[in-house]
Design an enzyme around this catalytic site. Structure first.
Site, PDB file in Angstrom:
ATOM      1  N   GLY A 119      -8.624  13.920  25.297  1.00 43.89           N
ATOM      2  CA  GLY A 119      -8.924  12.596  25.990  1.00 43.89           C
ATOM      3  C   GLY A 119     -10.104  11.938  25.724  1.00 43.89           C
ATOM      4  CG  MET A 165     -14.515  12.560  29.806  1.00 43.28           C
ATOM      5  SD  MET A 165     -14.865  13.255  31.456  1.00 43.28           S
ATOM      6  CE  MET A 165     -13.262  13.698  31.995  1.00 43.28           C
ATOM      7  CB  CYS A 194     -15.932  11.353  35.965  1.00 42.06           C
ATOM      8  SG  CYS A 194     -17.539  11.080  35.377  1.00 42.06           S
TER       9      CYS A 194
END
EC number: 1.2.1.70
Length: 426
Positions: free
Chosen positions: A192, A194, A53
């Site tokens: 997911g 995260m 990210c």
């Protein structure tokens, strides 16, 4: 640039990071699986792509002309995006490429300073690209050294002390508004990686009333039941029913206004929500940088450990070159030895000698002769590789003598010209 540093010029990196193009634009630069496979067909180099990210970074190794391969990739990016996206890339080679990756592995270049997550991301990246056959042994030693430097930095400095990970910061910023999560209604959107980490941390914080929402209800159910939480099908209209919502979900460039009193912690890239009472990754980055200012004295220690790591990488690289050289030479010597032994066996048979013990003695004797004859040479070669000023040129010259091809893109002409010049002056 020293001769040793020239050895590392076969390594290059192409960088797009949150620092250079912004966290909200980074998703535009992610490589799809088909694009990664296309690169394999396009370039003549080992490569691996670190995508998080915070960054999209392409690392390459080529023993011919790495910059040529870099230019191929940049042109490829321009073509698939229909714009000169490659112009926004930061290109580093040699020592600079190594220093950057080592700082990344150390957590000193992360959006959340000191995070541990980057080490596992670097590990999974090189493992995946090795499995795909896209990276080889030279990129492997590059990444392995980065991981070792990252671990050492965390052991010998305080960069990772306290809550420094992006997920920890997200939890802490939400807690500041409510003191604790015990009697708060909490929503996690996404299922997911995260979202799983956020949910796990909420559980550790003692949160009881947590609901997981996801487009795929089965994934929401699987995550929720793991911690004894509730789950529902994704419905953004229900956000107003919660005190705080953690958002981690893929979307096609949607932008929604926070019209509720709900605190939204949006760690999606790019952010899904705007408006008041919204905490985004950019806000968490600002907080992380403020936290790190209290540990700025650690930077000098980190830079020293990174420099040490570069010297260790040079040793790793030379060791790999030496190992490859020895393998090539010994393979050639062993082939010659085996052929000559077969000839000797045939001659002995002509003389009526067909004794297995004699053959074994001949085998042992030839091995001993080779070891005693070549060991001084190999010791000198090792000294040249690890201590010689023009080590790589000597290596290539020796390999040329053995007619076994080059193992490096460095030309041998300089060393040959030097030898001719020295003979002429005698």
């Amino acid at each position: 640039m020293s001769k040793d540093e020239e050895l590392l010029q076969n390594y290059c990196s192409i960088l797009f990071t949150y620092k250079t193009i912004g966290i909200s634009n980074l998703h535009l630069y992610y490589f799809r699986e088909t694009e990664i496979k296309s690169l394999k067909q396009l370039i003549n180099a080992e490569f691996a792509i670190l995508q998080t990210c915070n960054r999209v970074e392409i690392y390459l190794y080529s023993d011919t002309n790495t910059l040529k391969e870099v230019n191929k990739i940049i042109q490829y990016l321009n073509n698939i995006h229909n714009e000169p996206i490659g112009n926004q890339a930061r290109v580093l080679c040699g020592k600079d490429a190594a220093k950057h990756l080592f700082l990344v592995a150390s957590g000193a270049d992360s959006l959340s300073i000191g995070e541990y997550e980057i080490l596992s991301q670097i590990r999974s990246t090189i493992d995946m690209f090795k499995k795909l056959g896209f990276s080889g042994k030279y990129l492997q030693i590059f990444f392995e050294r980065a991981i070792k430097v990252g671990r050492k930095v965390r052991e010998e400095t305080s960069i990772s002390k306290g809550k420094v990970g992006i997920y920890s910061l997200a939890i802490d910023e939400a807690k500041k508004r409510f003191n604790d999560f015990y009697d708060r209604r909490i929503l996690v959107i996404g299922a997911g990686e995260m979202a799983q980490k956020i949910t796990s941390m909420l559980h550790n914080e003692g949160a009881k009333d947590v609901t997981i929402m996801n487009r795929t209800i089965e994934k929401a159910k699987q995550l929720a039941l793991k911690f004894g939480y509730n789950y529902e099908k994704l419905d953004l209209d229900k956000l107003g029913n919660f005190d705080v919502a953690f958002i981690s979900i893929y979307h096609e460039n949607l932008r929604l206004e926070n019209k509720w009193n709900t605190l939204i912690v949006d760690i999606t890239v790019p952010p899904l929500f705007t408006g008041n009472n919204v905490i985004t990754l950019e806000e968490l980055e600002r907080i992380s940088n403020l936290n790190f200012k209290a540990r700025e004295e650690e930077l000098a220690k980190i830079n020293k450990l990174v420099e040490d790591g570069i010297n260790e990488l040079l040793y790793d690289y030379k060791k790999e070159i030496y190992t490859e050289f020895m393998s090539k030479i010994m393979k050639r010597i062993e082939t010659i030895r085996e052929n000559e032994i077969l000839r000797a066996y045939k001659e002995l048979e002509k003389l009526g000698i067909n004794d297995q013990q004699a053959k074994e003695i001949l085998d042992l004797m030839t091995r001993s002769i080779i070891k005693k004859s070549f060991q001084p040479l190999f010791d000198n070669i090792r000294s040249l590789i690890f201590n010689g000023e023009n080590s790589i040129n000597y290596i290539n010259f020796l390999i040329d003598i053995f007619k076994d091809g080059n193992i490096s893109g460095f030309e041998t002409e300089k060393i040959k010209e030097k030898q001719v010049s020295e003979r002429s002056s005698i």
